[in-house]
Design a protein around this motif. Structure first.
Motif, short mmCIF file in Angstrom:
data_model
loop_
_atom_site.label_atom_id
_atom_site.label_comp_id
_atom_site.label_asym_id
_atom_site.label_seq_id
_atom_site.Cartn_x
_atom_site.Cartn_y
_atom_site.Cartn_z
N HIS A 64 93.85 48.35 -36.07
CA HIS A 64 93.15 47.60 -35.02
C HIS A 64 92.88 46.16 -35.45
CE1 HIS A 64 90.65 46.97 -31.54
NE2 HIS A 64 89.70 46.50 -32.33
N GLU A 67 96.48 44.40 -35.60
CA GLU A 67 97.17 44.20 -34.33
C GLU A 67 96.31 43.47 -33.32
OE1 GLU A 67 100.30 44.80 -33.65
OE2 GLU A 67 100.64 45.59 -35.66
N THR A 68 95.21 44.09 -32.93
CA THR A 68 94.36 43.51 -31.89
C THR A 68 93.65 42.27 -32.39
OG1 THR A 68 94.00 45.76 -31.13
CG2 THR A 68 92.59 44.08 -30.21
N GLY A 69 93.23 42.28 -33.63
CA GLY A 69 92.50 41.15 -34.19
C GLY A 69 93.39 40.01 -34.65
N GLY A 70 94.70 40.19 -34.57
CA GLY A 70 95.61 39.13 -34.96
C GLY A 70 95.70 38.92 -36.46
N HIS A 93 84.78 43.99 -37.14
CA HIS A 93 85.16 45.31 -36.66
C HIS A 93 84.11 46.35 -37.06
CE1 HIS A 93 87.71 48.69 -35.55
NE2 HIS A 93 87.46 49.20 -36.74
N LYS A 107 80.69 45.52 -28.47
CA LYS A 107 81.10 44.13 -28.35
C LYS A 107 79.94 43.31 -27.84
CE LYS A 107 85.85 45.36 -27.40
NZ LYS A 107 86.90 45.37 -26.40
#
Length: 157
Positions: A64, A67-70, A93, A107
């Motif tokens: 995560h 991928e999602t966090g770059g 995270h 979030k």
């Protein structure tokens, strides 16, 4: 210290697939025993369950963040800057996981929405009290007008 190690902790580490066998001639017997015992532990049902859990919990978190966090690519100069950025992404995270566990929201936007709902709930509880307070204040102002007005006296009598 042996297989268990100096700390008394057993490891269940997956072994990478090797093209060649271990060269045990140049290694001490304690290392061979540790590797062999680790191999036996990871091939048991309990070891496989641990590996499955690790895949679900730890590897998913790293995936995560990457991928999602770059976190796969970075244009920062220097390994130290990349390390700091990746550390910050992992901390964010983990903070999200802690917030989700404690508050039901992970979030900042979700937390803001939760806070807005909580504030609306508090206002809904306090609104009748505020309305009653306004009513009492207006009644006090109304009564004060009559107290300040002098009463007419009957001079003709």
């Amino acid at each position: 210290c042996g297989d268990v190690g100096c700390t008394g902790v057993k490891t269940d580490l997956p072994e990478p697939h090797r093209k060649t066998e271990w060269d045990w001639e140049s290694r001490p017997k304690s290392e061979q025993r540790a590797v062999t015992n680790n191999r036996h532990r990871t091939q048991r049902d309990y070891g496989r369950r641990l590996q499955r859990r690790r895949s679900e919990v730890v590897e998913r978190s790293f995936a995560h963040v990457c991928e999602t966090g770059g976190g796969r690519r970075s244009w920062l100069p220097g390994i130290d800057e990349v390390r700091k950025r990746h550390l910050l992404a992992a901390m964010a995270h983990n903070l999200g996981l802690v917030l989700r566990k404690l508050l039901g929201s992970g979030k900042a936007r979700e937390f803001a929405a939760l806070w807005a709902h909580a504030w609306a709930f508090v206002c809904a509880l306090l609104w009748p009290l505020a309305a009653l307070r306004r009513l009492i204040a207006s009644l006090e102002r109304f009564a004060a007008r009559f107290r300040e007005t002098p009463r007419p006296t009957n001079l003709a009598a």
